[in-house]
Design an enzyme around this catalytic site. Structure first.
Site, PDB file in Angstrom:
ATOM      1  N   CYS A 194      -5.865  -2.844   2.220  1.00 52.11           N
ATOM      2  CA  CYS A 194      -5.597  -2.793   3.656  1.00 52.11           C
ATOM      3  C   CYS A 194      -6.856  -2.894   4.523  1.00 52.11           C
ATOM      4  CB  CYS A 194      -4.776  -1.556   3.994  1.00 52.11           C
ATOM      5  SG  CYS A 194      -3.899  -1.701   5.580  1.00 52.11           S
ATOM      6  N   GLU A 233       0.828  -1.202   0.000  1.00 45.81           N
ATOM      7  CA  GLU A 233       0.000   0.000   0.000  1.00 45.81           C
ATOM      8  C   GLU A 233       0.868   1.260   0.000  1.00 45.81           C
ATOM      9  OE1 GLU A 233      -3.799   1.763   2.545  1.00 45.81           O
ATOM     10  OE2 GLU A 233      -2.351   0.449   3.530  1.00 45.81           O
ATOM     11  N   LYS A 242     -10.101   2.689  -2.452  1.00 49.36           N
ATOM     12  CA  LYS A 242     -10.330   2.083  -1.138  1.00 49.36           C
ATOM     13  C   LYS A 242     -11.653   2.553  -0.535  1.00 49.36           C
ATOM     14  CE  LYS A 242      -7.766   1.468   3.225  1.00 49.36           C
ATOM     15  NZ  LYS A 242      -6.453   1.773   3.858  1.00 49.36           N
TER      16      LYS A 242
END
Length: 309
Positions: A167, A55, A130
């Protein structure tokens, strides 16, 4: 595809080699990009066909603090942007799919934590933004990132159908399920996670075990491969407080949740792992979780909480 017997399903061989790039980050984005490109080339020389970065690989994990200064790291994302051109050139030259996590500047005041996907011919296939954004001590992402609006996406690449989550998304089974339902064969999680030094002794083992276990559970529940790509090394907090010891240990697990291969906890590494996508068909026949889902009963999942009437 029609099989004459279950044995034919078991013998189906669609082996793909994955490359996971686990690195430490410096203060210079250009230096991190150059190093990651070299590691991508190393993965390709080892036969990797689909390669994923950690990430926000171009920077240190700046979200340890809330500081307007770090918005300078954000970049426009398009087929003509500099980073995409560099990665596309590497992908085309090495006939490799590249998944890379970037800090996206969409427009003034709107920024995203974004994973881009580039096919083996260098074509920019698109991106995923995300969805789940944390706000915890040393993980102040809500200050920087707007929640994604792309929906859960799957990309048809030369070698496999890949899903890209990022994540904090990895803690939410709904995200993994919806990505699997769109046809993902491999679910990639570019990641930046580790211990706060003051918590490691008491909570370190349980925190790491929870992280690995939940992702292995996604692999089992959805009958697919999961690849988690974490960074490594210690990064002090920019404000002088504490810091994060990233725990590395990037790994790939199969549809039974078994970890096939895992990287070191404390050093940079190019992890290459072979996965046989034919195993997905076999697993879903043996454990038909998609067949047995009671979709008529899941409507309450759209609520935040189920209060008593």
């Amino acid at each position: 595809m029609i099989y004459n017997s279950y044995q034919e399903v078991r013998q189906l061989d669609r082996t793909v080699r994955l490359g996971l790039i686990q690195t430490e980050a410096s203060d210079l984005p250009e230096e991190n990009l150059e190093k990651t490109v070299e590691f991508i080339k190393q993965a390709c020389s080892n036969g990797a066909q689909i390669i994923c970065t950690q990430e926000l690989f171009k920077t240190k994990y700046f979200c340890q603090v809330e500081d307007w200064e770090f918005f300078r790291f954000a970049e426009k994302i398009s087929p003509d942007s500099i980073t995409i051109k560099i990665l596309s050139s590497v992908a085309k030259e090495n006939k490799a799919v590249i998944i890379a996590s970037l800090f996206e500047k969409r427009t003034a005041g709107i920024y995203h934590n974004t994973a881009v996907v580039i096919d083996a011919d260098g074509e920019f296939l698109g991106f995923y933004r995300k969805m789940h954004i944390p706000d915890d001590p040393h993980f102040y992402e809500k200050f920087y990132f707007t929640p994604g609006d792309t929906g859960y996406r799957v990309f048809e690449t030369r070698y496999a159908r890949v899903g890209t989550l990022i994540c904090w998304d990895q803690w939410f089974p709904e995200a993994a399920r919806l990505t699997a339902m769109k046809g993902a064969e491999i679910l990639f999680y570019p990641t930046a996670i580790g211990w706060l030094p003051e918590e490691k002794e008491e909570y370190g083992d349980s925190q790491y075990n929870a992280w690995e276990t939940v992702q292995r559970g996604h692999a089992v529940a959805n009958g697919l491969f999961v690849a988690a790509v974490n960074r490594t090394g210690f990064e002090p907090s920019p404000d002088g407080n504490s810091g994060i010891q990233f725990w590395g240990q990037s790994f790939v697990c199969d549809p039974y949740g078994q970890v096939i291969k895992k990287a070191s906890p404390d050093r940079e590494e190019v992890l290459t792992v072979d996965v046989n996508l034919g195993m997905i068909e076999e697993t879903r026949i043996v454990w038909p979780f998609f067949r047995d889902r009671r979709i008529d009963s899941y409507h309450p999942l759209t609520k935040r909480w189920l209060d008593e009437d």
